[in-house]
Design a protein around this motif. Structure first.
Motif, PDB file in Angstrom:
ATOM      1  N   ARG A  62       0.865  -1.178   0.000  1.00  0.00           N
ATOM      2  CA  ARG A  62       0.000   0.000   0.000  1.00  0.00           C
ATOM      3  C   ARG A  62       0.903   1.230   0.000  1.00  0.00           C
ATOM      4  O   ARG A  62       1.526   1.550   1.016  1.00  0.00           O
ATOM      5  CB  ARG A  62      -0.931  -0.025   1.208  1.00  0.00           C
ATOM      6  CG  ARG A  62      -1.867  -1.230   1.226  1.00  0.00           C
ATOM      7  CD  ARG A  62      -2.723  -1.264   2.486  1.00  0.00           C
ATOM      8  NE  ARG A  62      -1.920  -1.314   3.706  1.00  0.00           N
ATOM      9  CZ  ARG A  62      -1.378  -2.428   4.188  1.00  0.00           C
ATOM     10  NH1 ARG A  62      -1.544  -3.595   3.544  1.00  0.00           N
ATOM     11  NH2 ARG A  62      -0.664  -2.403   5.304  1.00  0.00           N
ATOM     12  N   LEU A  90       0.448   1.111  -9.858  1.00  0.00           N
ATOM     13  CA  LEU A  90      -0.830   0.424 -10.043  1.00  0.00           C
ATOM     14  C   LEU A  90      -0.745  -0.726 -11.041  1.00  0.00           C
ATOM     15  O   LEU A  90      -1.649  -1.565 -11.105  1.00  0.00           O
ATOM     16  CB  LEU A  90      -1.896   1.419 -10.499  1.00  0.00           C
ATOM     17  CG  LEU A  90      -2.335   2.427  -9.440  1.00  0.00           C
ATOM     18  CD1 LEU A  90      -3.171   3.527 -10.075  1.00  0.00           C
ATOM     19  CD2 LEU A  90      -3.108   1.741  -8.323  1.00  0.00           C
ATOM     20  N   SER A  94      -2.425  -6.376  -6.895  1.00  0.00           N
ATOM     21  CA  SER A  94      -2.582  -6.370  -5.435  1.00  0.00           C
ATOM     22  C   SER A  94      -1.913  -5.196  -4.749  1.00  0.00           C
ATOM     23  O   SER A  94      -1.820  -5.169  -3.525  1.00  0.00           O
ATOM     24  CB  SER A  94      -2.050  -7.681  -4.823  1.00  0.00           C
ATOM     25  OG  SER A  94      -2.709  -8.799  -5.381  1.00  0.00           O
ATOM     26  N   THR A  95      -1.432  -4.225  -5.523  1.00  0.00           N
ATOM     27  CA  THR A  95      -0.812  -3.044  -4.928  1.00  0.00           C
ATOM     28  C   THR A  95      -1.780  -1.876  -4.994  1.00  0.00           C
ATOM     29  O   THR A  95      -2.349  -1.589  -6.038  1.00  0.00           O
ATOM     30  CB  THR A  95       0.491  -2.672  -5.663  1.00  0.00           C
ATOM     31  OG1 THR A  95       1.412  -3.761  -5.561  1.00  0.00           O
ATOM     32  CG2 THR A  95       1.121  -1.436  -5.058  1.00  0.00           C
ATOM     33  N   SER A  96      -1.968  -1.200  -3.872  1.00  0.00           N
ATOM     34  CA  SER A  96      -2.905  -0.082  -3.793  1.00  0.00           C
ATOM     35  C   SER A  96      -2.146   1.231  -3.693  1.00  0.00           C
ATOM     36  O   SER A  96      -0.993   1.275  -3.259  1.00  0.00           O
ATOM     37  CB  SER A  96      -3.820  -0.241  -2.576  1.00  0.00           C
ATOM     38  OG  SER A  96      -4.539  -1.448  -2.638  1.00  0.00           O
ATOM     39  N   ARG A 137      -8.309  -0.038  -6.214  1.00  0.00           N
ATOM     40  CA  ARG A 137      -7.001   0.061  -5.550  1.00  0.00           C
ATOM     41  C   ARG A 137      -6.455   1.485  -5.542  1.00  0.00           C
ATOM     42  O   ARG A 137      -5.323   1.714  -5.131  1.00  0.00           O
ATOM     43  CB  ARG A 137      -5.985  -0.855  -6.249  1.00  0.00           C
ATOM     44  CG  ARG A 137      -6.343  -2.319  -6.206  1.00  0.00           C
ATOM     45  CD  ARG A 137      -5.236  -3.190  -6.754  1.00  0.00           C
ATOM     46  NE  ARG A 137      -5.169  -3.246  -8.205  1.00  0.00           N
ATOM     47  CZ  ARG A 137      -4.154  -2.827  -8.942  1.00  0.00           C
ATOM     48  NH1 ARG A 137      -3.093  -2.284  -8.358  1.00  0.00           N
ATOM     49  NH2 ARG A 137      -4.182  -2.922 -10.266  1.00  0.00           N
TER      50      ARG A 137
END
Length: 264
Positions: A62, A90, A94-96, A137
């Motif tokens: 995150r 992005l 799974s990365t925000s 995300r």
């Protein structure tokens, strides 16, 4: 002929900037997805991409990007580079990403901050916007500032920093629970100082690491007054000392920044 020459020079400059941004992003990303250390500082380091824990560590990151210039209207290379960083972040599943930026608004605005999820998505991906998966995300909060068009000491950096203490920003960051901060230039680092003071308690919880992304070495600019030069040296030295990693766009900038803190 002159017009053609100028267009050619401009095009080359854009290509060089984009290439530098891509290289710095790869370095930045290897750090974020590698062994993120909450203590100590390093300059231009690279994580071990072959670490067996790498695949596990790259899940669920995150990233909180603190950059004044992201949403329209942008006016400098900082805005272009910040958007490139954001799209690269992005692109990782799974990365925000939480963007804390500024926007030009009348100083009489009642609320200093507002949610700008849609505006950030438009800035990064155009009028078509981001996919539903990416929108899930991506978050954004903008601080209203009364001055726009400059990124130096004469900008609204203090106004931007003060906005980090407002309730909306604190709530957004707390809910997002970032694993790393990316601060663009000294203005981003100064804003994070305010945010840490109002939103986090480092003494009772692990300190969230930060990356200092130096797009411009302000202390090395020409024609600075002695007062301005001292101000920028102090601001950039503090930013580098506070960060776990510092990145720049050229070898010249690397040398210039390293001179501010030879210990790193």
């Amino acid at each position: 002929k002159l017009a053609t020459f100028l267009v050619t020079i401009t095009t080359l400059e854009i290509c060089v900037r984009r290439a530098c941004t891509c290289c710095i992003f790869l370095l930045l990303w290897s750090y974020i997805l590698g062994s993120v250390r909450a203590s100590g500082s390093s300059l231009f380091t690279r994580s071990n991409m072959k670490d067996p824990q790498f695949a596990e560590q790259q899940q669920g990151q995150r990233v909180c990007l603190i950059s004044m210039e992201v949403i329209d209207p942008i006016f400098s290379g900082n805005g272009v580079a910040s958007r490139s960083y954001s799209r690269g972040i992005l692109s990782r599943p799974s990365t925000s990403l939480l963007v804390l930026c500024a926007q030009p608004t009348k100083a009489t605005s009642v609320d200093p901050a507002q949610c700008v999820d849609a505006e950030v998505a438009k800035a990064l991906f155009g009028t078509g916007g981001a996919s539903n998966e990416i929108q899930g995300r991506l978050k954004g909060v903008a601080i209203a500032v009364s001055k726009w068009g400059v990124t130096d000491r004469g900008s609204a950096w203090e106004e931007y920093g003060e906005g980090m203490s407002c309730a909306l920003v604190r709530e957004a960051v707390t809910a997002f629970n970032p694993t790393v901060f990316v601060c663009v230039d000294w203005t981003g680092s100064q804003a994070l100082e305010v945010l840490r003071a109002h939103a986090f308690t480092p003494l009772s919880s692990p300190r969230i690491p930060e990356v200092f992304a130096g797009f411009c070495m302000f202390h090395a600019l020409y024609s600075l007054s002695p007062d301005d030069a001292a101000f920028y040296r102090n601001a950039e030295a503090r930013a580098m000392a506070s960060a776990s990693l510092s990145t720049v766009l050229s070898e010249i900038d690397k040398t210039s920044l390293a001179q501010l803190n030879p210990a790193l």
